[in-house]
Design a protein around this motif. Structure first.
Motif, PDB file in Angstrom:
ATOM      1  N   THR A  91       0.687   3.073 -14.713  1.00  0.00           N
ATOM      2  CA  THR A  91       1.135   3.257 -13.330  1.00  0.00           C
ATOM      3  C   THR A  91       0.945   4.689 -12.873  1.00  0.00           C
ATOM      4  O   THR A  91       0.639   4.940 -11.705  1.00  0.00           O
ATOM      5  CB  THR A  91       2.611   2.848 -13.190  1.00  0.00           C
ATOM      6  N   ILE A  92       1.119   5.656 -13.776  1.00  0.00           N
ATOM      7  CA  ILE A  92       0.872   7.054 -13.419  1.00  0.00           C
ATOM      8  C   ILE A  92      -0.554   7.214 -12.904  1.00  0.00           C
ATOM      9  O   ILE A  92      -0.796   7.816 -11.852  1.00  0.00           O
ATOM     10  CB  ILE A  92       1.123   7.969 -14.634  1.00  0.00           C
ATOM     11  N   GLY A  93      -1.520   6.671 -13.635  1.00  0.00           N
ATOM     12  CA  GLY A  93      -2.913   6.784 -13.215  1.00  0.00           C
ATOM     13  C   GLY A  93      -3.207   6.046 -11.934  1.00  0.00           C
ATOM     14  O   GLY A  93      -3.936   6.547 -11.066  1.00  0.00           O
ATOM     15  N   LEU A  94      -2.626   4.846 -11.763  1.00  0.00           N
ATOM     16  CA  LEU A  94      -2.902   4.053 -10.565  1.00  0.00           C
ATOM     17  C   LEU A  94      -2.302   4.699  -9.329  1.00  0.00           C
ATOM     18  O   LEU A  94      -2.936   4.744  -8.262  1.00  0.00           O
ATOM     19  CB  LEU A  94      -2.357   2.637 -10.748  1.00  0.00           C
ATOM     20  N   PHE A  95      -1.066   5.208  -9.434  1.00  0.00           N
ATOM     21  CA  PHE A  95      -0.444   5.877  -8.289  1.00  0.00           C
ATOM     22  C   PHE A  95      -1.206   7.133  -7.910  1.00  0.00           C
ATOM     23  O   PHE A  95      -1.300   7.481  -6.726  1.00  0.00           O
ATOM     24  CB  PHE A  95       1.019   6.210  -8.596  1.00  0.00           C
ATOM     25  N   ALA A  96      -1.755   7.824  -8.912  1.00  0.00           N
ATOM     26  CA  ALA A  96      -2.566   9.009  -8.623  1.00  0.00           C
ATOM     27  C   ALA A  96      -3.774   8.623  -7.789  1.00  0.00           C
ATOM     28  O   ALA A  96      -4.129   9.307  -6.818  1.00  0.00           O
ATOM     29  CB  ALA A  96      -3.003   9.670  -9.925  1.00  0.00           C
ATOM     30  N   LEU A  97      -4.410   7.524  -8.136  1.00  0.00           N
ATOM     31  CA  LEU A  97      -5.575   7.087  -7.379  1.00  0.00           C
ATOM     32  C   LEU A  97      -5.207   6.780  -5.932  1.00  0.00           C
ATOM     33  O   LEU A  97      -5.890   7.221  -4.995  1.00  0.00           O
ATOM     34  CB  LEU A  97      -6.200   5.852  -8.037  1.00  0.00           C
ATOM     35  N   PHE A  98      -4.137   6.004  -5.720  1.00  0.00           N
ATOM     36  CA  PHE A  98      -3.719   5.676  -4.357  1.00  0.00           C
ATOM     37  C   PHE A  98      -3.424   6.944  -3.549  1.00  0.00           C
ATOM     38  O   PHE A  98      -3.842   7.069  -2.392  1.00  0.00           O
ATOM     39  CB  PHE A  98      -2.464   4.790  -4.385  1.00  0.00           C
ATOM     40  N   LEU A  99      -2.710   7.870  -4.166  1.00  0.00           N
ATOM     41  CA  LEU A  99      -2.327   9.094  -3.446  1.00  0.00           C
ATOM     42  C   LEU A  99      -3.549   9.916  -3.069  1.00  0.00           C
ATOM     43  O   LEU A  99      -3.747  10.262  -1.892  1.00  0.00           O
ATOM     44  CB  LEU A  99      -1.380   9.925  -4.327  1.00  0.00           C
ATOM     45  N   PHE A 100      -4.390  10.230  -4.054  1.00  0.00           N
ATOM     46  CA  PHE A 100      -5.494  11.147  -3.797  1.00  0.00           C
ATOM     47  C   PHE A 100      -6.589  10.504  -2.949  1.00  0.00           C
ATOM     48  O   PHE A 100      -7.166  11.154  -2.071  1.00  0.00           O
ATOM     49  CB  PHE A 100      -6.069  11.658  -5.119  1.00  0.00           C
ATOM     50  N   MET A 101      -6.877   9.235  -3.175  1.00  0.00           N
ATOM     51  CA  MET A 101      -7.941   8.602  -2.396  1.00  0.00           C
ATOM     52  C   MET A 101      -7.522   8.370  -0.954  1.00  0.00           C
ATOM     53  O   MET A 101      -8.360   8.393  -0.049  1.00  0.00           O
ATOM     54  CB  MET A 101      -8.380   7.297  -3.053  1.00  0.00           C
ATOM     55  N   THR A 102      -6.236   8.150  -0.709  1.00  0.00           N
ATOM     56  CA  THR A 102      -5.763   8.046   0.679  1.00  0.00           C
ATOM     57  C   THR A 102      -6.032   9.343   1.425  1.00  0.00           C
ATOM     58  O   THR A 102      -6.534   9.344   2.559  1.00  0.00           O
ATOM     59  CB  THR A 102      -4.263   7.703   0.709  1.00  0.00           C
ATOM     60  N   TYR A 103      -5.693  10.468   0.789  1.00  0.00           N
ATOM     61  CA  TYR A 103      -5.972  11.770   1.411  1.00  0.00           C
ATOM     62  C   TYR A 103      -7.477  12.016   1.518  1.00  0.00           C
ATOM     63  O   TYR A 103      -7.956  12.557   2.524  1.00  0.00           O
ATOM     64  CB  TYR A 103      -5.322  12.891   0.592  1.00  0.00           C
ATOM     65  N   TYR A 104      -8.220  11.646   0.512  1.00  0.00           N
ATOM     66  CA  TYR A 104      -9.667  11.879   0.530  1.00  0.00           C
ATOM     67  C   TYR A 104     -10.324  11.115   1.680  1.00  0.00           C
ATOM     68  O   TYR A 104     -11.149  11.658   2.415  1.00  0.00           O
ATOM     69  CB  TYR A 104     -10.280  11.456  -0.804  1.00  0.00           C
ATOM     70  N   PHE A 105      -9.950   9.851   1.850  1.00  0.00           N
ATOM     71  CA  PHE A 105     -10.545   9.049   2.919  1.00  0.00           C
ATOM     72  C   PHE A 105     -10.214   9.622   4.295  1.00  0.00           C
ATOM     73  O   PHE A 105     -11.084   9.711   5.170  1.00  0.00           O
ATOM     74  CB  PHE A 105     -10.044   7.605   2.839  1.00  0.00           C
ATOM     75  N   GLN A 106      -8.963  10.037   4.508  1.00  0.00           N
ATOM     76  CA  GLN A 106      -8.545  10.456   5.846  1.00  0.00           C
ATOM     77  C   GLN A 106      -8.881  11.914   6.133  1.00  0.00           C
ATOM     78  O   GLN A 106      -9.348  12.238   7.238  1.00  0.00           O
ATOM     79  CB  GLN A 106      -7.046  10.201   6.030  1.00  0.00           C
ATOM     80  N   LEU A 107      -8.644  12.799   5.180  1.00  0.00           N
ATOM     81  CA  LEU A 107      -8.831  14.225   5.447  1.00  0.00           C
ATOM     82  C   LEU A 107     -10.256  14.699   5.186  1.00  0.00           C
ATOM     83  O   LEU A 107     -10.720  15.626   5.863  1.00  0.00           O
ATOM     84  CB  LEU A 107      -7.860  15.043   4.588  1.00  0.00           C
ATOM     85  N   ILE A 108     -10.940  14.096   4.243  1.00  0.00           N
ATOM     86  CA  ILE A 108     -12.292  14.555   3.905  1.00  0.00           C
ATOM     87  C   ILE A 108     -13.351  13.700   4.604  1.00  0.00           C
ATOM     88  O   ILE A 108     -14.261  14.222   5.250  1.00  0.00           O
ATOM     89  CB  ILE A 108     -12.516  14.538   2.382  1.00  0.00           C
ATOM     90  N   LEU A 109     -13.219  12.379   4.489  1.00  0.00           N
ATOM     91  CA  LEU A 109     -14.211  11.501   5.113  1.00  0.00           C
ATOM     92  C   LEU A 109     -13.882  11.157   6.555  1.00  0.00           C
ATOM     93  O   LEU A 109     -14.713  10.581   7.253  1.00  0.00           O
ATOM     94  CB  LEU A 109     -14.353  10.209   4.285  1.00  0.00           C
ATOM     95  N   GLY A 110     -12.667  11.502   7.031  1.00  0.00           N
ATOM     96  CA  GLY A 110     -12.295  11.282   8.419  1.00  0.00           C
ATOM     97  C   GLY A 110     -12.041   9.830   8.790  1.00  0.00           C
ATOM     98  O   GLY A 110     -12.199   9.439   9.949  1.00  0.00           O
ATOM     99  N   TYR A 111     -11.605   9.014   7.837  1.00  0.00           N
ATOM    100  CA  TYR A 111     -11.345   7.604   8.115  1.00  0.00           C
ATOM    101  C   TYR A 111     -10.058   7.438   8.928  1.00  0.00           C
ATOM    102  O   TYR A 111      -9.109   8.217   8.780  1.00  0.00           O
ATOM    103  CB  TYR A 111     -11.196   6.807   6.817  1.00  0.00           C
ATOM    104  N   SER A 112     -10.014   6.392   9.744  1.00  0.00           N
ATOM    105  CA  SER A 112      -8.786   6.014  10.440  1.00  0.00           C
ATOM    106  C   SER A 112      -7.854   5.322   9.454  1.00  0.00           C
ATOM    107  O   SER A 112      -8.278   4.919   8.357  1.00  0.00           O
ATOM    108  CB  SER A 112      -9.108   5.060  11.585  1.00  0.00           C
ATOM    109  N   PRO A 113      -6.560   5.121   9.812  1.00  0.00           N
ATOM    110  CA  PRO A 113      -5.656   4.395   8.905  1.00  0.00           C
ATOM    111  C   PRO A 113      -6.170   3.003   8.542  1.00  0.00           C
ATOM    112  O   PRO A 113      -6.076   2.587   7.383  1.00  0.00           O
ATOM    113  CB  PRO A 113      -4.350   4.326   9.701  1.00  0.00           C
ATOM    114  N   VAL A 114      -6.712   2.280   9.523  1.00  0.00           N
ATOM    115  CA  VAL A 114      -7.211   0.935   9.248  1.00  0.00           C
ATOM    116  C   VAL A 114      -8.406   0.993   8.303  1.00  0.00           C
ATOM    117  O   VAL A 114      -8.493   0.228   7.327  1.00  0.00           O
ATOM    118  CB  VAL A 114      -7.598   0.211  10.553  1.00  0.00           C
TER     119      VAL A 114
END
Length: 522
Positions: free
Chosen positions: A299-322
Motif C-alpha cells: 500500500t505504501i508503494g501504491l499510494f505513492a503512485l497515486f499521489l505523485f502521478m496525480t501531481y505529475y498529470f496536472q502540474l507537469i502535463l497540464g491535465y484537467s481533473p477529468v
C-alpha cells in the motif's frame, strides 16, 4: 485441522463438507453471489470516498472559504477516524452481528455524506468527514468479514475475493474519475451526495440477500479499545502532520512516540485481557502476519503512485481533473484483469506466495520505470506501460493477501481479523503518503536550489521567469523520481517478506489433506 502454516482449514472440498459427527454441513447460500454484489457496492463506496473528495477539494475550498492551512482536515478528519477506529469497528461487528453492523455502517455513512454535501462552512464539512470515517471503520471490516464467511470453497472464494480485491485496489482510481466528472459537470457537493444513493441500494440489498450472524457473545475489551484506537489515531495523525510540519517537529515526534507507546501497552494488555479485542492467535500466525506486513508495504508503494502521478498529470502535463482520472483508468482495468482473470483462477491451485511475490516484483519494475519520467515524457510511451504493469501486479497481490489473511479464523473473530487487514492498509497508506512526500519535497527543493544559478546565467537566452518555471517543474519531477525509487525498494521488501513468511500451501492441497472437517463456528 491445522496446516503447516498454522491456518486452520475450513470446509473447502468441492463436495458438501461434513461435520465431525458425520452430518452434512449447511449447503452454500444460494444468494451468495448477490451478496457479493452488495458487499462489493459497499466497499466501492468506502474506497471511492478516499479519493473522490481529493479532486473536489479545490472547489470546496473556494466555496466554503477554507484556508490553505485548514483544507488538509477534509482528508485528515476522515483518515484519522477511519484508520484509528478500524479495530474497534471490527470487534463491534463480531459482537452485534455483521449484517446489523453492516447496515448501521451504511446508514451512518450515508447520513454523514449528506451532512457534508450540505455543509455551510469548513467546520461542518470537517465534522461530516470525521463521521464518515467513524462509520467507514465499522463498514469496511464488515464487508471483508461477510465475504470471508460467505464463501468457503477454494474456487468460489478465489472468484469472490478476486472481484473484491479489484474493487478495493482499483476503486481509488475510479474515485478520481468520478470526482473529476461530478466536480466539473455538477459541483463538488455531489462527490458526497453520490454516497447516499449508493448506500440506499446497498442497504436494501443487505436486507434482501445477506444472512446475519450470531453475535460472538464475548464482552467488549474497553481498555484494549482505548489503548489500540488511541495508538492508531496518534500514529495516523503523526504521519499526516509530518509532511506539512517536518519530521523534527515536536508535535509529530510526540504523536509518533506516544502512539508507539500506546500500541505497546495495547499488545501487553491483549495477553492479559479476558476478552481481548485482538486475540494474539490472529497476528501470531506466521502466514497471516506476513500477509499483514505485505499489505502495508504494498500500500505504501501504491499510494505513492497515486499521489505523485496525480501531481505529475496536472502540474507537469497540464491535465484537467477529468483527464487525470481517465489517465488512471488503464491501470484500474489492469488491476481488475490481474485479480479476476489470474488470481481468482489460480489461487485454489497455487500457494498464495506464488501469486503475491511475482505481483510485487512486477510492481517494483513498474515503479523503477516511472523514475525515468521527465517534464516532456509522453503518456503513451512512458507512463502507460508502467501503469499497466503495476496494475496487473497489484491485481496479483491484493486478492491472495486478503483471502489468505482472513482464512481459517473462527467466525467470532472474523470481524476483527478483517479490521486488522484494513488497518494494515490504512497505516501503510498514511506512512507512504507522509514519508515519500517528504522525500520528494526535500529532493525537489535541493534540485531547484542547486540549479537556480545556472538559470541566471542563461537568462540572456531564456526569460528568467520561464527558466525558473522550467527548473521548478524539473525539480518536482526529480523529487518524484527519488521518492519512487524508495517506493520501489519498499515494494521489493514486500516481495521478500511474502516469500519468507507467507508459507500457506495451495487451498486445494489443504482440502485433500482434510476431507472431513468441522465447520467454522461462531
Amino acid at each position: 485441522m491445522t496446516s503447516a502454516s498454522g491456518i486452520s482449514s475450513g470446509p473447502m472440498s468441492a463436495a458438501a463438507p461434513r461435520t465431525a459427527g458425520g452430518t452434512a454441513a449447511a449447503p452454500p447460500d444460494p444468494r451468495r453471489w448477490w451478496a457479493l454484489a452488495v458487499i462489493g457496492l459497499a466497499q466501492l463506496m468506502v474506497v471511492l470516498d478516499a479519493t473522490i473528495v481529493n479532486i473536489a477539494l479545490p472547489s470546496a475550498q473556494r466555496d466554503l472559504g477554507m484556508s490553505d492551512g485548514n483544507r488538509q482536515w477534509v482528508i485528515t478528519a476522515y483518515s484519522l477516524a477511519f484508520g484509528g477506529l478500524l479495530l474497534l469497528g471490527g470487534r463491534i461487528a463480531d459482537l452485534i452481528g455483521r449484517r446489523r453492523a453492516f447496515v448501521i455502517g451504511l446508514t451512518g455513512f450515508a447520513a454523514a455524506s449528506a451532512l457534508g454535501g450540505a455543509a455551510s462552512g469548513p467546520g461542518m464539512l470537517f465534522a461530516a468527514r470525521a463521521l464518515q470515517g467513524v462509520f467507514a471503520a465499522l463498514l469496511a471490516p464488515c464487508a471483508l468479514s461477510l465475504l470471508a464467511t460467505t464463501f468457503d470453497t477454494p474456487r468460489e472464494r478465489g472468484k469472490a475475493f478476486g472481484v473484491f480485491a479489484a474493487i478495493a485496489s482499483g476503486g481509488g482510481a475510479l474515485g478520481l474519475i468520478a470526482g473529476g466528472l461530478l466536480t466539473e459537470y455538477l459541483n463538488w457537493r455531489w462527490s458526497l451526495y453520490v454516497n447516499v444513493a449508493i448506500a440506499v441500494i446497498a442497504i436494501l440489498g443487505a436486507f434482501a440477500v445477506l444472512r446475519d450472524t450470531r453475535p460472538a457473545g464475548a464482552g467488549l475489551d474497553v481498555p484494549g479499545a482505548v489503548l489500540g484506537c488511541g495508538g492508531l489515531v496518534s500514529i495516523v495523525y503523526g504521519f499526516s502532520e509530518a509532511a506539512p510540519r517536518g519530521w523534527s517537529d515536536g508535535l509529530v515526534i510526540g504523536l509518533l512516540v506516544g502512539g508507539a507507546a500506546l500500541l505497546a501497552a495495547f499488545a501487553w494488555w491483549q495477553t492479559r485481557a479476558g476478552d481481548p479485542m485482538l486475540p494474539a492467535h490472529i497476528i501470531g500466525d506466521r502466514t497471516r502476519a506476513g500477509c499483514l506486513i505485505t499489505m502495508a508495504l504494498a500500500t505504501i508503494g501504491l499510494f505513492a503512485l497515486f499521489l505523485f502521478m496525480t501531481y505529475y498529470f496536472q502540474l507537469i502535463l497540464g491535465y484537467s481533473p477529468v483527464r487525470t482520472g481517465l489517465a488512471f483508468l488503464p491501470m484500474t482495468l489492469a488491476i481488475i484483469t490481474g485479480a479476476t482473470q489470474v488470481s481468482a483462477r489460480f489461487l485454489d491451485r497455487l500457494a498464495p506466495r506464488s501469486l503475491i511475490v511475482p505481483g510485487l516484483l512486477l510492481a517494483t519494475v513498474a515503479l523503477v520505470l516511472l523514475t525515468r519520467l521527465s517534464v516532456d515524457s509522453s503518456y503513451a510511451t512512458h507512463v502507460l506501460p508502467a501503469m499497466l504493469i503495476l496494475g496487473f501486479g497489484m491485481g496479483l497481490v491484493f486478492m491472495p493477501v486478503m483471502s489468505t489473511a482472513t482464512q481459517g479464523v473462527a467466525r467470532r473473530d472474523s470481524g476483527v481479523t478483517s479490521a486488522t487487514v484494513n488497518t494494515a492498509q490504512q497505516v501503510g497508506g498514511a506512512i507512504g503518503t507522509a514519508l515519500l512526500n517528504t522525500i520528494a519535497s526535500t529532493a525537489a527543493t535541493a534540485y531547484v536550489a542547486s540549479h537556480l544559478s545556472g538559470a541566471a546565467e542563461s537568462a540572456h537566452r531564456v526569460p528568467a521567469s520561464a527558466a525558473h518555471r522550467l527548473i521548478e517543474a524539473q525539480g518536482l519531477v526529480h523529487g518524484f523520481g527519488i521518492a519512487l525509487w524508495w517506493a520501489a525498494g519498499i515494494m521489493l521488501a514486500g516481495a521478500a517478506v511474502a516469500a519468507v513468511m507467507v508459507t500457506a500451501p495451495a487451498p486445494h492441497r489443504e482440502a485433500r489433506r482434510a476431507p472431513v472437517t468441522a465447520p467454522v463456528t461462531d
